[in-house]
Scaffold this active site. Structure first.
Site, PDB file in Angstrom:
ATOM      1  N   ARG A  59      -5.588  -2.489  -4.912  1.00  0.00           N
ATOM      2  CA  ARG A  59      -6.952  -2.883  -5.567  1.00  0.00           C
ATOM      3  C   ARG A  59      -7.275  -4.051  -4.766  1.00  0.00           C
ATOM      4  O   ARG A  59      -8.762  -4.135  -4.247  1.00  0.00           O
ATOM      5  CB  ARG A  59      -6.496  -3.249  -6.980  1.00  0.00           C
ATOM      6  N   HIS A  63     -11.135  -4.806  -2.725  1.00  0.00           N
ATOM      7  CA  HIS A  63     -11.957  -5.693  -3.076  1.00  0.00           C
ATOM      8  C   HIS A  63     -12.417  -6.331  -1.720  1.00  0.00           C
ATOM      9  O   HIS A  63     -13.226  -7.208  -1.633  1.00  0.00           O
ATOM     10  CB  HIS A  63     -11.178  -6.791  -4.021  1.00  0.00           C
ATOM     11  N   ASP A  71     -11.814  -8.430   6.357  1.00  0.00           N
ATOM     12  CA  ASP A  71     -11.364  -9.614   7.065  1.00  0.00           C
ATOM     13  C   ASP A  71     -10.384 -10.638   6.299  1.00  0.00           C
ATOM     14  O   ASP A  71     -10.678 -12.040   6.711  1.00  0.00           O
ATOM     15  CB  ASP A  71     -12.823 -10.314   7.526  1.00  0.00           C
ATOM     16  N   GLU A  85     -14.349 -16.080  -2.987  1.00  0.00           N
ATOM     17  CA  GLU A  85     -14.544 -14.796  -3.588  1.00  0.00           C
ATOM     18  C   GLU A  85     -13.184 -14.698  -4.465  1.00  0.00           C
ATOM     19  O   GLU A  85     -13.463 -14.026  -5.504  1.00  0.00           O
ATOM     20  CB  GLU A  85     -14.094 -13.728  -2.612  1.00  0.00           C
ATOM     21  N   ASN A  91     -12.552 -10.536  -9.454  1.00  0.00           N
ATOM     22  CA  ASN A  91     -11.096 -11.002  -8.833  1.00  0.00           C
ATOM     23  C   ASN A  91     -10.008 -12.081  -9.283  1.00  0.00           C
ATOM     24  O   ASN A  91      -9.102 -11.829  -8.909  1.00  0.00           O
ATOM     25  CB  ASN A  91     -11.561 -11.495  -7.429  1.00  0.00           C
ATOM     26  N   HIS A 187      -6.635   4.840  -9.371  1.00  0.00           N
ATOM     27  CA  HIS A 187      -6.721   4.601 -10.749  1.00  0.00           C
ATOM     28  C   HIS A 187      -5.632   5.303 -11.251  1.00  0.00           C
ATOM     29  O   HIS A 187      -5.407   5.048 -12.724  1.00  0.00           O
ATOM     30  CB  HIS A 187      -8.053   4.791 -11.470  1.00  0.00           C
ATOM     31  N   ASP A 238      -3.947   5.288 -16.338  1.00  0.00           N
ATOM     32  CA  ASP A 238      -3.593   6.467 -16.166  1.00  0.00           C
ATOM     33  C   ASP A 238      -2.326   7.139 -17.257  1.00  0.00           C
ATOM     34  O   ASP A 238      -1.334   6.327 -17.385  1.00  0.00           O
ATOM     35  CB  ASP A 238      -2.902   7.119 -15.141  1.00  0.00           C
ATOM     36  N   THR A 241       0.779   9.807 -15.619  1.00  0.00           N
ATOM     37  CA  THR A 241       1.815   9.370 -14.867  1.00  0.00           C
ATOM     38  C   THR A 241       1.359   7.973 -14.572  1.00  0.00           C
ATOM     39  O   THR A 241       1.160   7.951 -13.615  1.00  0.00           O
ATOM     40  CB  THR A 241       1.972  10.324 -13.608  1.00  0.00           C
TER      41      THR A 241
END
Length: 326
Positions: A59, A63, A71, A85, A91, A187, A238, A241
Site C-alpha cells: 500500500r 501511495h 520518488d 505527504e 497516509n 485488497h 478479505d 483468505t
C-alpha cells in the site's frame, strides 16, 4: 564545421528525458550487489512475526507512486512550514516505515550513497508480494529520491470512489482499466479502519445497509463498528483468505463481499466486471497480470540520472530543509 559543433554542444546540454525507460533489472549489481538481498532480509524479518506488514508495504508503494511518481516522497517527514505527504489523512494509517529505515541502514553500512529509498520501497513491495502470495518477479531499478513532499498534493483514489472516477485516476497515471482491476487485488490482504466503509453499513445515519453489500457480511461489520468508530477499530479486507495475496478477492466481489465502495465499483462497469470475472476464474493469470501491473506502476514519473538525490536517510532530504518546499 562550426555549425556541427554548435549542434553537438546544444544536444549535450539537453537533459535526457527517459523516465521509467532508464530503469533496468540488476541496476545495483556492480555498485551494491547486496542491495536487494538486504531489503528482502529486512522485510522477511518483520513478516515472520507480523504478516500484515506485507499489505502495509504494498500500500505504501502505491501511495508513493500516485503522488509525484515513485520518488519516495511519501517517506519524508514534515519540516517547519511544510507538512509532508506522510501527514495527509490517507497516509496516517500507512505501515512499514521502520522496515524501509532498517533496510536503508543496512544498505548504507554496506555501500553508502548508492541505493535510493525509492528503489528500496519498490523492492520491499515486490518482496511483500512474494512472502504474502508466493508472487515472485524482478523489478527494474535506478530511481532517484525526490526532494519535495507536500501534503497539499496528496489526492489519492478514494475508497468511496465510483468506477468512472477510478478509471480516470488510473488513466492519469497511464494505467488501464484492466490494470486498475488487477492492482485492486492487493485488497486481498490487509486491514481497514471502519471509517473507510461506514457509508456501506450505516447509511443516512441509521443502521440501513447498502443493498450492494452482502447482508450477512454487513451485519458482521455492524457488530464490529459503530456509527462513530474508534480510530483503532479495524477489519480484514478479505473474508476468504485474509492473509494470502491471491485472486480470492475477486470471488468476494462477485458475492457482494467487497468492503469499500471502490471495491464494489469494479463490478458496475462492463469492462471492469469482465476483468473481475477473468481474475476470479484464473488465479495464475491474475498473478502474472499483477506482476506486470506492479512493475508498470513502479515506473510512474520516476526520477533518474542526475534528477533528485540518493538520500542518506529516507525520512529527510540531504540538502537544507528549506529546499523541500517549492
Amino acid at each position: 564545421m562550426m555549425k556541427w559543433i554548435t549542434v553537438i554542444v546544444v544536444l549535450a546540454v539537453i537533459p535526457v528525458m527517459c523516465s521509467g525507460d532508464c530503469l533496468k533489472i540488476g541496476f545495483y549489481d556492480k555498485t551494491c550487489p547486496s542491495a536487494e538481498k538486504l531489503v528482502r532480509k529486512a522485510v522477511a524479518s518483520v513478516f515472520a512475526s507480523n504478516p500484515g506488514i506485507a499489505a502495509g508495504l504494498i500500500r505504501m508503494h502505491f501511495h508513493d507512486c500516485f503522488v509525484r511518481g515513485c520518488d519516495a516522497s511519501v517517506l519524508l517527514n514534515t519540516t517547519p512550514g511544510n507538512p509532508s505527504e506522510k501527514d495527509a489523512l490517507p497516509n496516517l494509517s500507512l505501515r512499514g516505515f521502520e522496515v524501509i529505515d532498517a533496510a536503508k541502514a543496512a544498505i548504507e553500512a554496506a555501500c553508502p550513497d548508492v541505493v535510493s529509498c525509492a528503489d528500496i520501497l519498490t523492492f520491499a513491495a515486490r518482496d511483500s508480494a512474494a512472502l504474502a502470495g508466493n508472487i515472485s518477479y524482478q523489478v527494474p531499478a535506478g530511481r532517484r529520491d525526490g526532494v519535495v513532499s507536500n501534503i497539499s498534493e496528496v489526492n489519492l483514489p478514494s475508497p468511496f470512489a465510483n468506477a468512472s472516477d477510478l478509471i480516470r485516476r488510473f488513466a492519469q497515471k497511464n494505467l488501464t482499466p484492466d490494470e486498475l482491476v488487477t492492482l485492486s487485488g492487493a485488497h486481498s490482504i490487509g486491514i481497514s479502519h471502519c471509517g473507510a466503509f461506514l457509508n456501506r453499513i450505516f447509511r443516512n445515519g441509521s443502521s440501513q445497509i447498502d443493498p450492494t453489500l452482502s447482508l450477512s457480511y454487513a451485519e458482521l461489520l455492524q457488530a464490529k463498528c459503530t456509527p462513530t468508530p474508534l480510530a483503532n477499530t479495524t477489519v480484514r479486507l478479505d473474508l476468504i483468505t485474509a492473509d494470502v495475496l491471491d485472486n480470492k478477492y475477486y470471488l468476494g466481489l462477485e458475492n457482494n463481499l467487497g468492503l469499500f465502495t471502490s471495491d464494489h465499483a469494479l463490478t458496475t462497469v462492463a469492462a471492469l466486471k469482465a476483468a473481475v470475472e477473468v481474475n476470479a476464474r484464473n488465479p495464475a493469470v491474475w498473478a502474472e497480470k499483477f506482476k506486470r501491473a506492479s512493475v508498470k506502476m513502479g515506473r510512474i514519473e520516476v526520477l533518474t540520472g542526475k534528477e533528485g538525490e540518493i538520500r542518506k536517510q529516507c525520512s529527510v532530504i540531504n540538502s537544507r530543509p528549506r529546499l523541500a518546499v517549492e
